[in-house]
Write a protein that holds these residues in place. Sequence first.
Motif, PDB file in Angstrom:
ATOM      1  N   ILE A 232       0.839  -1.202   0.000  1.00 22.39           N
ATOM      2  CA  ILE A 232       0.000   0.000   0.000  1.00 22.39           C
ATOM      3  C   ILE A 232       0.875   1.253   0.000  1.00 22.39           C
ATOM      4  O   ILE A 232       0.563   2.246  -0.673  1.00 22.39           O
ATOM      5  N   GLN A 233       1.973   1.216   0.743  1.00 20.82           N
ATOM      6  CA  GLN A 233       2.898   2.345   0.724  1.00 20.82           C
ATOM      7  C   GLN A 233       3.419   2.579  -0.686  1.00 20.82           C
ATOM      8  O   GLN A 233       3.529   3.722  -1.149  1.00 20.82           O
ATOM      9  N   GLY A 234       3.723   1.486  -1.387  1.00 18.11           N
ATOM     10  CA  GLY A 234       4.258   1.596  -2.742  1.00 18.11           C
ATOM     11  C   GLY A 234       3.247   2.138  -3.731  1.00 18.11           C
ATOM     12  O   GLY A 234       3.566   3.001  -4.556  1.00 18.11           O
ATOM     13  N   VAL A 235       2.011   1.640  -3.660  1.00 13.45           N
ATOM     14  CA  VAL A 235       1.010   2.090  -4.616  1.00 13.45           C
ATOM     15  C   VAL A 235       0.643   3.555  -4.366  1.00 13.45           C
ATOM     16  O   VAL A 235       0.387   4.315  -5.305  1.00 13.45           O
ATOM     17  N   MET A 236       0.664   3.976  -3.107  1.00 11.87           N
ATOM     18  CA  MET A 236       0.404   5.388  -2.823  1.00 11.87           C
ATOM     19  C   MET A 236       1.555   6.272  -3.269  1.00 11.87           C
ATOM     20  O   MET A 236       1.354   7.406  -3.705  1.00 11.87           O
ATOM     21  N   ALA A 237       2.780   5.759  -3.198  1.00  9.33           N
ATOM     22  CA  ALA A 237       3.939   6.521  -3.673  1.00  9.33           C
ATOM     23  C   ALA A 237       3.830   6.774  -5.176  1.00  9.33           C
ATOM     24  O   ALA A 237       4.103   7.882  -5.658  1.00  9.33           O
ATOM     25  N   LYS A 238       3.408   5.753  -5.927  1.00 13.64           N
ATOM     26  CA  LYS A 238       3.225   5.930  -7.372  1.00 13.64           C
ATOM     27  C   LYS A 238       2.126   6.944  -7.666  1.00 13.64           C
ATOM     28  O   LYS A 238       2.266   7.810  -8.535  1.00 13.64           O
ATOM     29  N   ALA A 239       1.036   6.833  -6.927  1.00 10.98           N
ATOM     30  CA  ALA A 239      -0.097   7.724  -7.156  1.00 10.98           C
ATOM     31  C   ALA A 239       0.248   9.171  -6.828  1.00 10.98           C
ATOM     32  O   ALA A 239      -0.132  10.095  -7.558  1.00 10.98           O
ATOM     33  N   ARG A 240       0.980   9.369  -5.733  1.00 14.52           N
ATOM     34  CA  ARG A 240       1.293  10.759  -5.356  1.00 14.52           C
ATOM     35  C   ARG A 240       2.253  11.397  -6.356  1.00 14.52           C
ATOM     36  O   ARG A 240       2.211  12.608  -6.589  1.00 14.52           O
ATOM     37  N   GLN A 241       3.145  10.602  -6.966  1.00 20.10           N
ATOM     38  CA  GLN A 241       4.035  11.136  -8.001  1.00 20.10           C
ATOM     39  C   GLN A 241       3.228  11.600  -9.204  1.00 20.10           C
ATOM     40  O   GLN A 241       3.495  12.656  -9.774  1.00 20.10           O
ATOM     41  N   GLN A 242       2.229  10.820  -9.571  1.00 19.59           N
ATOM     42  CA  GLN A 242       1.392  11.192 -10.713  1.00 19.59           C
ATOM     43  C   GLN A 242       0.564  12.437 -10.423  1.00 19.59           C
ATOM     44  O   GLN A 242       0.287  13.228 -11.316  1.00 19.59           O
ATOM     45  N   LEU A 243       0.182  12.593  -9.156  1.00 14.05           N
ATOM     46  CA  LEU A 243      -0.639  13.741  -8.763  1.00 14.05           C
ATOM     47  C   LEU A 243       0.190  14.958  -8.376  1.00 14.05           C
ATOM     48  O   LEU A 243      -0.358  16.031  -8.124  1.00 14.05           O
ATOM     49  N   GLY A 244       1.516  14.781  -8.298  1.00 14.33           N
ATOM     50  CA  GLY A 244       2.375  15.888  -7.899  1.00 14.33           C
ATOM     51  C   GLY A 244       2.249  16.252  -6.438  1.00 14.33           C
ATOM     52  O   GLY A 244       2.426  17.418  -6.062  1.00 14.33           O
ATOM     53  N   LEU A 245       1.957  15.259  -5.595  1.00 19.60           N
ATOM     54  CA  LEU A 245       1.798  15.498  -4.167  1.00 19.60           C
ATOM     55  C   LEU A 245       3.116  15.253  -3.438  1.00 19.60           C
ATOM     56  O   LEU A 245       3.963  14.500  -3.919  1.00 19.60           O
ATOM     57  N   PRO A 246       3.300  15.850  -2.264  1.00 17.51           N
ATOM     58  CA  PRO A 246       4.572  15.711  -1.535  1.00 17.51           C
ATOM     59  C   PRO A 246       4.763  14.326  -0.934  1.00 17.51           C
ATOM     60  O   PRO A 246       3.818  13.531  -0.840  1.00 17.51           O
ATOM     61  N   SER A 247       5.986  14.058  -0.483  1.00 12.52           N
ATOM     62  CA  SER A 247       6.327  12.750   0.084  1.00 12.52           C
ATOM     63  C   SER A 247       5.616  12.494   1.408  1.00 12.52           C
ATOM     64  O   SER A 247       5.600  11.365   1.904  1.00 12.52           O
ATOM     65  N   THR A 248       5.035  13.533   2.003  1.00 12.33           N
ATOM     66  CA  THR A 248       4.298  13.358   3.261  1.00 12.33           C
ATOM     67  C   THR A 248       2.966  12.647   3.049  1.00 12.33           C
ATOM     68  O   THR A 248       2.304  12.274   4.014  1.00 12.33           O
ATOM     69  N   VAL A 249       2.567  12.480   1.793  1.00 10.69           N
ATOM     70  CA  VAL A 249       1.312  11.791   1.491  1.00 10.69           C
ATOM     71  C   VAL A 249       1.565  10.288   1.562  1.00 10.69           C
ATOM     72  O   VAL A 249       2.003   9.662   0.606  1.00 10.69           O
ATOM     73  N   THR A 250       1.320   9.732   2.710  1.00 10.59           N
ATOM     74  CA  THR A 250       1.551   8.321   3.016  1.00 10.59           C
ATOM     75  C   THR A 250       0.230   7.704   3.501  1.00 10.59           C
ATOM     76  O   THR A 250      -0.758   8.435   3.697  1.00 10.59           O
ATOM     77  N   PRO A 251       0.197   6.390   3.735  1.00 10.16           N
ATOM     78  CA  PRO A 251      -1.020   5.814   4.304  1.00 10.16           C
ATOM     79  C   PRO A 251      -1.455   6.504   5.597  1.00 10.16           C
ATOM     80  O   PRO A 251      -2.653   6.710   5.818  1.00 10.16           O
ATOM     81  N   HIS A 252      -0.493   6.888   6.441  1.00  4.12           N
ATOM     82  CA  HIS A 252      -0.866   7.533   7.699  1.00  4.12           C
ATOM     83  C   HIS A 252      -1.440   8.931   7.456  1.00  4.12           C
ATOM     84  O   HIS A 252      -2.228   9.427   8.264  1.00  4.12           O
ATOM     85  N   ALA A 253      -1.047   9.559   6.345  1.00  2.89           N
ATOM     86  CA  ALA A 253      -1.592  10.884   6.028  1.00  2.89           C
ATOM     87  C   ALA A 253      -3.086  10.800   5.742  1.00  2.89           C
ATOM     88  O   ALA A 253      -3.826  11.772   5.947  1.00  2.89           O
TER      89      ALA A 253
END
Length: 306
Positions: A232-253
Amino acid sequence: MSLISPACRDALQNWLDGLGALSGRSENTLTAYRGDVSEFLSFMTLHHSESQGMAAIARITISDMRAWMADQRASGVGSRSLARKLSAVKTFYRWLSEREGFEPTAVLSTRAPKFTQKLPRPMAEDAARAMIETVEMQSASDWVSARDVAVVTLLYGCGLRISEALSLTGADTPLPNSLRITGKGNKERVVPVLPVAQTAVDQYVKLCPHPQSREKALFRGVRGGPLNPRAIQGVMAKARQQLGLPSTVTPHAMRHSFATHLLSAGGDLRTIQELLGHASLSTTQAYTAVDTARLMEVYNRTHPKA
Protein backbone atom coordinates in the motif's frame (compact mmCIF):
# COMPACT_ATOMS: atom_id res chain seq x y z
CA MET A 1 23.22 -6.48 25.26
CA SER A 2 26.75 -7.95 25.77
CA LEU A 3 27.92 -4.88 27.73
CA ILE A 4 25.09 -5.24 30.25
CA SER A 5 25.50 -7.28 33.41
CA PRO A 6 23.32 -10.40 33.79
CA ALA A 7 21.44 -8.82 36.71
CA CYS A 8 20.60 -5.70 34.70
CA ARG A 9 19.68 -7.78 31.69
CA ASP A 10 17.27 -9.82 33.81
CA ALA A 11 15.77 -6.67 35.34
CA LEU A 12 15.25 -5.18 31.88
CA GLN A 13 13.51 -8.33 30.67
CA ASN A 14 11.27 -8.47 33.75
CA TRP A 15 10.29 -4.85 33.22
CA LEU A 16 9.45 -5.46 29.57
CA ASP A 17 7.48 -8.59 30.42
CA GLY A 18 5.46 -6.61 32.93
CA LEU A 19 4.73 -3.84 30.45
CA GLY A 20 3.58 -6.35 27.87
CA ALA A 21 1.36 -8.28 30.25
CA LEU A 22 -0.07 -5.50 32.41
CA SER A 23 0.02 -2.38 30.25
CA GLY A 24 -0.73 -3.96 26.90
CA ARG A 25 2.15 -2.17 25.18
CA SER A 26 2.63 -3.14 21.53
CA GLU A 27 5.55 -5.24 20.34
CA ASN A 28 6.96 -2.24 18.48
CA THR A 29 6.89 -0.15 21.66
CA LEU A 30 8.55 -2.89 23.69
CA THR A 31 11.25 -3.33 21.04
CA ALA A 32 11.94 0.41 21.08
CA TYR A 33 12.11 0.43 24.90
CA ARG A 34 14.49 -2.52 24.90
CA GLY A 35 16.80 -0.80 22.42
CA ASP A 36 16.76 2.56 24.21
CA VAL A 37 17.40 1.21 27.70
CA SER A 38 19.99 -1.34 26.52
CA GLU A 39 21.87 1.42 24.73
CA PHE A 40 21.77 3.57 27.87
CA LEU A 41 23.07 0.79 30.13
CA SER A 42 25.79 -0.10 27.62
CA PHE A 43 26.92 3.52 27.56
CA MET A 44 27.21 3.57 31.34
CA THR A 45 29.43 0.47 31.20
CA LEU A 46 31.78 2.16 28.73
CA HIS A 47 31.56 5.50 30.53
CA HIS A 48 32.74 3.96 33.81
CA SER A 49 35.03 1.38 32.16
CA GLU A 50 33.47 -1.42 34.16
CA SER A 51 30.38 -3.60 34.15
CA GLN A 52 27.45 -1.78 35.71
CA GLY A 53 25.71 -4.15 38.10
CA MET A 54 22.55 -3.32 39.99
CA ALA A 55 24.40 -1.44 42.73
CA ALA A 56 26.31 0.67 40.18
CA ILE A 57 23.33 1.73 38.11
CA ALA A 58 21.52 2.71 41.31
CA ARG A 59 24.31 5.27 41.89
CA ILE A 60 24.05 7.05 38.53
CA THR A 61 24.62 10.78 38.97
CA ILE A 62 23.48 13.92 37.21
CA SER A 63 26.96 14.13 35.72
CA ASP A 64 26.51 10.63 34.25
CA MET A 65 23.20 11.67 32.72
CA ARG A 66 24.76 14.76 31.17
CA ALA A 67 27.55 12.64 29.72
CA TRP A 68 25.01 10.25 28.16
CA MET A 69 22.97 13.06 26.66
CA ALA A 70 26.11 14.75 25.29
CA ASP A 71 27.15 11.44 23.71
CA GLN A 72 23.74 11.08 22.11
CA ARG A 73 23.94 14.59 20.71
CA ALA A 74 27.44 13.95 19.36
CA SER A 75 26.11 10.82 17.64
CA GLY A 76 23.57 12.94 15.75
CA VAL A 77 20.48 12.02 17.79
CA GLY A 78 17.87 14.75 17.41
CA SER A 79 15.91 16.41 20.20
CA ARG A 80 12.72 14.43 19.55
CA SER A 81 14.52 11.07 19.51
CA LEU A 82 16.56 11.93 22.59
CA ALA A 83 13.41 12.91 24.47
CA ARG A 84 11.90 9.54 23.55
CA LYS A 85 15.01 7.66 24.73
CA LEU A 86 15.07 9.60 28.00
CA SER A 87 11.40 8.83 28.57
CA ALA A 88 12.11 5.09 28.20
CA VAL A 89 15.06 5.30 30.61
CA LYS A 90 12.99 7.20 33.18
CA THR A 91 10.15 4.71 32.96
CA PHE A 92 12.57 1.83 33.51
CA TYR A 93 14.30 3.58 36.43
CA ARG A 94 11.03 4.46 38.10
CA TRP A 95 10.08 0.78 38.06
CA LEU A 96 13.57 -0.40 39.06
CA SER A 97 13.89 2.03 41.99
CA GLU A 98 10.58 0.87 43.45
CA ARG A 99 11.70 -2.74 43.14
CA GLU A 100 15.25 -2.29 44.42
CA GLY A 101 14.62 0.50 46.92
CA PHE A 102 17.02 3.21 45.71
CA GLU A 103 16.58 6.91 45.01
CA PRO A 104 16.30 7.62 41.24
CA THR A 105 16.31 11.43 41.45
CA ALA A 106 19.35 11.92 39.20
CA VAL A 107 17.64 10.10 36.36
CA LEU A 108 14.10 11.32 36.90
CA SER A 109 15.10 14.97 37.29
CA THR A 110 16.97 15.04 33.97
CA ARG A 111 15.19 17.43 31.64
CA ALA A 112 14.26 16.36 28.15
CA PRO A 113 15.49 18.59 25.33
CA LYS A 114 12.91 20.97 23.91
CA PHE A 115 11.66 20.36 20.42
CA THR A 116 8.94 21.71 18.19
CA GLN A 117 5.97 19.39 18.01
CA LYS A 118 5.49 18.27 14.42
CA LEU A 119 2.00 18.92 13.18
CA PRO A 120 0.17 16.20 11.25
CA ARG A 121 0.38 16.70 7.49
CA PRO A 122 -3.12 16.13 6.14
CA MET A 123 -4.18 16.31 2.50
CA ALA A 124 -6.76 18.64 1.02
CA GLU A 125 -10.16 17.00 0.58
CA ASP A 126 -9.94 17.01 -3.22
CA ALA A 127 -6.42 15.53 -3.03
CA ALA A 128 -7.65 12.71 -0.78
CA ARG A 129 -10.38 11.84 -3.27
CA ALA A 130 -7.92 12.08 -6.17
CA MET A 131 -5.55 9.74 -4.31
CA ILE A 132 -8.20 7.02 -4.04
CA GLU A 133 -9.11 7.42 -7.72
CA THR A 134 -5.47 7.31 -8.82
CA VAL A 135 -4.60 4.32 -6.64
CA GLU A 136 -7.23 2.37 -8.59
CA MET A 137 -5.29 2.88 -11.82
CA GLN A 138 -1.93 1.54 -10.60
CA SER A 139 -2.48 -2.16 -11.27
CA ALA A 140 -3.39 -4.09 -14.41
CA SER A 141 -5.19 -6.62 -12.22
CA ASP A 142 -8.78 -5.70 -11.38
CA TRP A 143 -8.75 -7.48 -8.03
CA VAL A 144 -5.49 -5.83 -6.92
CA SER A 145 -6.87 -2.43 -7.90
CA ALA A 146 -10.04 -3.15 -5.94
CA ARG A 147 -7.96 -4.30 -2.95
CA ASP A 148 -5.83 -1.16 -2.91
CA VAL A 149 -8.87 1.10 -3.22
CA ALA A 150 -10.61 -0.75 -0.37
CA VAL A 151 -7.61 -0.37 1.96
CA VAL A 152 -7.02 3.33 1.21
CA THR A 153 -10.76 4.03 1.53
CA LEU A 154 -10.72 2.47 5.02
CA LEU A 155 -7.74 4.62 6.02
CA TYR A 156 -9.47 7.82 4.94
CA GLY A 157 -13.10 6.90 5.54
CA CYS A 158 -12.65 5.31 8.98
CA GLY A 159 -9.41 6.88 10.22
CA LEU A 160 -7.72 3.50 10.57
CA ARG A 161 -4.00 2.93 10.93
CA ILE A 162 -2.72 0.74 8.12
CA SER A 163 -1.93 -2.01 10.65
CA GLU A 164 -5.55 -1.88 11.81
CA ALA A 165 -6.94 -2.11 8.28
CA LEU A 166 -4.69 -5.06 7.47
CA SER A 167 -5.65 -6.84 10.70
CA LEU A 168 -9.24 -7.28 9.48
CA THR A 169 -10.21 -10.87 8.70
CA GLY A 170 -12.88 -12.60 6.68
CA ALA A 171 -15.03 -12.61 9.82
CA ASP A 172 -15.39 -8.83 9.45
CA THR A 173 -17.15 -9.11 6.07
CA PRO A 174 -19.49 -7.92 4.88
CA LEU A 175 -18.51 -4.78 6.75
CA PRO A 176 -21.16 -3.75 9.30
CA ASN A 177 -22.20 -0.18 9.95
CA SER A 178 -19.58 0.00 12.69
CA LEU A 179 -16.33 -1.85 13.37
CA ARG A 180 -14.73 -2.72 16.70
CA ILE A 181 -11.03 -1.99 16.23
CA THR A 182 -8.19 -2.96 18.56
CA GLY A 183 -5.46 -0.34 18.22
CA LYS A 184 -2.27 0.60 20.02
CA GLY A 185 -1.95 -0.72 23.55
CA ASN A 186 -4.84 -3.12 22.90
CA LYS A 187 -7.17 -0.12 23.20
CA GLU A 188 -10.56 -0.90 21.67
CA ARG A 189 -12.74 1.60 19.87
CA VAL A 190 -15.82 1.53 17.68
CA VAL A 191 -15.68 3.36 14.35
CA PRO A 192 -18.59 3.97 11.97
CA VAL A 193 -18.19 2.53 8.47
CA LEU A 194 -19.35 4.67 5.58
CA PRO A 195 -21.32 3.04 2.73
CA VAL A 196 -18.50 3.93 0.32
CA ALA A 197 -16.08 1.82 2.41
CA GLN A 198 -18.56 -1.06 2.59
CA THR A 199 -18.97 -0.95 -1.19
CA ALA A 200 -15.21 -0.82 -1.79
CA VAL A 201 -14.60 -3.88 0.41
CA ASP A 202 -17.52 -5.78 -1.14
CA GLN A 203 -16.08 -5.15 -4.60
CA TYR A 204 -12.68 -6.39 -3.51
CA VAL A 205 -14.10 -9.56 -1.93
CA LYS A 206 -16.10 -10.23 -5.10
CA LEU A 207 -12.99 -10.01 -7.31
CA CYS A 208 -10.37 -11.54 -5.00
CA PRO A 209 -9.22 -14.92 -6.41
CA HIS A 210 -8.17 -16.22 -2.99
CA PRO A 211 -10.92 -17.89 -0.91
CA GLN A 212 -11.95 -15.92 2.15
CA SER A 213 -12.24 -17.53 5.55
CA ARG A 214 -13.17 -16.15 8.95
CA GLU A 215 -9.69 -16.73 10.37
CA LYS A 216 -7.52 -15.49 7.49
CA ALA A 217 -6.55 -11.91 6.68
CA LEU A 218 -9.17 -10.08 4.65
CA PHE A 219 -6.61 -8.33 2.47
CA ARG A 220 -4.28 -10.65 0.58
CA GLY A 221 -1.05 -10.33 -1.31
CA VAL A 222 -0.74 -11.56 -4.88
CA ARG A 223 0.28 -15.05 -3.71
CA GLY A 224 -2.54 -15.29 -1.20
CA GLY A 225 -0.71 -14.47 2.02
CA PRO A 226 -1.55 -11.50 4.29
CA LEU A 227 -1.04 -8.20 2.51
CA ASN A 228 2.23 -6.47 3.40
CA PRO A 229 1.80 -2.78 4.29
CA ARG A 230 4.68 -1.98 1.93
CA ALA A 231 2.38 -2.81 -0.98
CA ILE A 232 0.00 0.00 0.00
CA GLN A 233 2.90 2.35 0.72
CA GLY A 234 4.26 1.60 -2.74
CA VAL A 235 1.01 2.09 -4.62
CA MET A 236 0.40 5.39 -2.82
CA ALA A 237 3.94 6.52 -3.67
CA LYS A 238 3.23 5.93 -7.37
CA ALA A 239 -0.10 7.72 -7.16
CA ARG A 240 1.29 10.76 -5.36
CA GLN A 241 4.04 11.14 -8.00
CA GLN A 242 1.39 11.19 -10.71
CA LEU A 243 -0.64 13.74 -8.76
CA GLY A 244 2.38 15.89 -7.90
CA LEU A 245 1.80 15.50 -4.17
CA PRO A 246 4.57 15.71 -1.54
CA SER A 247 6.33 12.75 0.08
CA THR A 248 4.30 13.36 3.26
CA VAL A 249 1.31 11.79 1.49
CA THR A 250 1.55 8.32 3.02
CA PRO A 251 -1.02 5.81 4.30
CA HIS A 252 -0.87 7.53 7.70
CA ALA A 253 -1.59 10.88 6.03
CA MET A 254 -4.98 9.49 5.03
CA ARG A 255 -5.74 8.97 8.74
CA HIS A 256 -4.56 12.52 9.51
CA SER A 257 -6.79 13.81 6.71
CA PHE A 258 -9.79 11.93 8.12
CA ALA A 259 -9.34 13.70 11.48
CA THR A 260 -8.61 17.15 10.07
CA HIS A 261 -11.54 17.09 7.64
CA LEU A 262 -13.88 15.97 10.44
CA LEU A 263 -12.69 18.88 12.57
CA SER A 264 -13.17 21.32 9.68
CA ALA A 265 -16.73 20.04 9.27
CA GLY A 266 -17.52 20.81 12.91
CA GLY A 267 -16.56 17.59 14.67
CA ASP A 268 -15.62 17.97 18.34
CA LEU A 269 -12.24 16.91 19.68
CA ARG A 270 -13.59 14.34 22.14
CA THR A 271 -15.42 12.47 19.39
CA ILE A 272 -12.41 12.59 17.08
CA GLN A 273 -10.23 11.33 19.95
CA GLU A 274 -12.50 8.33 20.36
CA LEU A 275 -12.62 7.63 16.62
CA LEU A 276 -8.83 7.74 16.34
CA GLY A 277 -8.23 5.75 19.51
CA HIS A 278 -5.92 8.33 21.07
CA ALA A 279 -5.21 7.64 24.73
CA SER A 280 -4.74 11.35 25.44
CA LEU A 281 -6.77 14.32 24.25
CA SER A 282 -3.51 16.29 23.93
CA THR A 283 -2.57 14.07 20.98
CA THR A 284 -5.82 14.87 19.23
CA GLN A 285 -5.43 18.60 19.96
CA ALA A 286 -2.63 18.71 17.39
CA TYR A 287 -5.38 18.75 14.77
CA THR A 288 -6.67 22.03 16.19
CA ALA A 289 -3.31 23.59 15.34
CA VAL A 290 -3.50 22.10 11.84
CA ASP A 291 -6.97 23.48 11.28
CA THR A 292 -5.92 26.92 12.54
CA ALA A 293 -2.85 26.86 10.31
CA ARG A 294 -5.00 26.06 7.29
CA LEU A 295 -7.44 28.83 8.20
CA MET A 296 -4.61 31.38 8.43
CA GLU A 297 -3.19 30.19 5.11
CA VAL A 298 -6.55 30.79 3.41
CA TYR A 299 -6.91 34.13 5.21
CA ASN A 300 -3.49 35.36 4.12
CA ARG A 301 -4.09 34.23 0.55
CA THR A 302 -7.57 35.71 0.10
CA HIS A 303 -7.94 38.65 2.46
CA PRO A 304 -7.85 41.99 0.61
CA LYS A 305 -4.88 43.84 2.01
CA ALA A 306 -4.90 47.60 2.26
